[in-house]
Design a protein around this motif. Sequence first.
Motif, short mmCIF file in Angstrom:
data_model
loop_
_atom_site.label_atom_id
_atom_site.label_comp_id
_atom_site.label_asym_id
_atom_site.label_seq_id
_atom_site.Cartn_x
_atom_site.Cartn_y
_atom_site.Cartn_z
N THR A 130 -12.50 10.40 -4.22
CA THR A 130 -11.91 11.70 -3.85
C THR A 130 -12.21 12.75 -4.91
O THR A 130 -12.54 13.90 -4.60
CB THR A 130 -10.38 11.56 -3.68
OG1 THR A 130 -10.11 10.61 -2.65
CG2 THR A 130 -9.75 12.89 -3.32
N ARG A 163 -10.29 3.82 -6.70
CA ARG A 163 -10.20 4.36 -5.33
C ARG A 163 -10.20 5.89 -5.34
O ARG A 163 -10.86 6.52 -4.51
CB ARG A 163 -8.92 3.83 -4.67
CG ARG A 163 -8.64 4.41 -3.28
CD ARG A 163 -7.43 3.75 -2.66
NE ARG A 163 -6.22 4.00 -3.42
CZ ARG A 163 -5.47 5.11 -3.27
NH1 ARG A 163 -5.86 6.08 -2.44
NH2 ARG A 163 -4.37 5.26 -3.99
N ARG A 164 -9.47 6.47 -6.27
CA ARG A 164 -9.36 7.93 -6.29
C ARG A 164 -10.60 8.62 -6.87
O ARG A 164 -10.77 9.83 -6.69
CB ARG A 164 -8.11 8.35 -7.08
CG ARG A 164 -6.82 8.03 -6.35
CD ARG A 164 -5.62 8.64 -7.04
NE ARG A 164 -4.40 8.38 -6.29
CZ ARG A 164 -3.97 9.12 -5.28
NH1 ARG A 164 -4.69 10.18 -4.90
NH2 ARG A 164 -2.86 8.83 -4.64
N ASP A 188 -7.81 14.71 -7.51
CA ASP A 188 -8.05 13.36 -6.96
C ASP A 188 -7.06 13.01 -5.85
O ASP A 188 -6.83 11.85 -5.53
CB ASP A 188 -8.06 12.29 -8.05
CG ASP A 188 -6.69 11.95 -8.61
OD1 ASP A 188 -5.73 12.72 -8.35
OD2 ASP A 188 -6.57 10.92 -9.30
N THR A 225 -6.16 13.29 -1.84
CA THR A 225 -6.85 13.50 -0.58
C THR A 225 -6.21 14.63 0.22
O THR A 225 -5.04 14.99 -0.01
CB THR A 225 -6.83 12.23 0.28
OG1 THR A 225 -5.48 11.97 0.70
CG2 THR A 225 -7.38 11.03 -0.49
N LYS A 234 0.83 -1.20 0.00
CA LYS A 234 0.00 0.00 0.00
C LYS A 234 0.86 1.25 0.00
O LYS A 234 0.57 2.23 -0.68
CB LYS A 234 -0.93 0.00 1.22
CG LYS A 234 -2.06 -1.03 1.15
CD LYS A 234 -2.96 -0.91 2.36
CE LYS A 234 -4.11 -1.91 2.28
NZ LYS A 234 -5.00 -1.81 3.47
N ALA A 249 -7.22 -0.10 -10.35
CA ALA A 249 -7.59 -0.18 -8.94
C ALA A 249 -7.42 1.18 -8.25
O ALA A 249 -8.29 1.61 -7.48
CB ALA A 249 -6.74 -1.24 -8.24
N GLU A 250 -6.31 1.86 -8.54
CA GLU A 250 -6.08 3.17 -7.92
C GLU A 250 -7.07 4.19 -8.46
O GLU A 250 -7.57 5.04 -7.72
CB GLU A 250 -4.65 3.64 -8.18
CG GLU A 250 -4.35 4.96 -7.49
CD GLU A 250 -3.00 5.53 -7.83
OE1 GLU A 250 -2.59 6.50 -7.17
OE2 GLU A 250 -2.35 5.03 -8.77
#
Length: 351
Positions: free
Chosen positions: A67, A63-64, A93, A95, A4, A59-60
């Motif tokens: 955001t 996830r983003r 994007d 955080t 991660k 995948a990223e």
Amino acid sequence: MVMKQLAALAGVVALALALLEPAAAAGLKFSSNDLKSEKLLWRLYERWGKRYNVARKPAEKLRRFATFNETAHRVASRVQVAGQAPGLNIFADVTNEEFSRNFLCHMTTEQRNLTARPPRRGGNGTLPLPVSVNWRNKTCEGQPCLGPVKFMGSCGSCWAFAATGALESHRAIAGANYDDPVLLSEQELVDCDPRSKGCKGGLAVNAFQYVMKNGLATSTSYPYTGVGNGTCHANTTTRASLIMRGFERLPPHDKFQLLSAVTYGPVAVSIAVTTQDDITDFMDYDGGMYRGKCGTTCNHAMLLVGYGADYYILKNSYGRYWGDEGYLFLPRDRNCGMLNRGGSYPLMGQA
């Protein structure tokens, strides 16, 4: 856990590389129609990625997207100037936690034993000043007086960029006896300045002290890595053609001295643009007059490059995909603590 962390680091590196790409004006404009459905939001996200050349693995990216969705709605909810659409910058994007950790600068405590000369410009405050000054539009011997907007990456080195920006500009202003314009090495300051703490903080006045004693390399011979590992290579790099006679520090809380100084050249300053509990205004800024929140403690260094009747113009070190092509327009009636420390600038000679 390690995977991660590596994935997060890869995202930061990808963003850093994107910010180094040739730039267009910051602020991808959008409308409320783009927020009406998840499908439309995905289209906006794709458009944003193409605009800023940001590529994410699936995948990223998934996830983003959450955001990005939050950022787009937050930016759209702010009161917009009549006729001006909301815009998204390069950090859309990212955080809040990532921005705080990777892209905020650090300032060290100012030392009072610096051997600067007292201010010599501005008289007693009664001399007339130009209504406006803008070094972005000026040329020196046929070349821009200001160097290009740069990107400091995930290193708290804004102080080094403010210092090199001032040195590059005052070198150009000093006269025609210099060779072609050069870009100076922030990395040497990060690695070698004993009064600063590399990526963990510093001050432009400390950098000026260092350059007076040691000179400075070009960014070509000592390139920027955005990593402070404590290893100084100044002795093995080519020195830039640079004659620094000294530097001057402006007194705090003296607006006239600050405005007067910038009529002669850009000034390194410190501002308080973020608070501990809310950084989104500064993070989301995509141009126009900055109406966001300010902090109470100076936590970022920038280069004051001009002013208008009711605003200051500041050059940042986030690349040209943030703000107004890398610049901040700050109202003079709420200067975000810029007068608290005054400012500083180098005194250059001719080669």
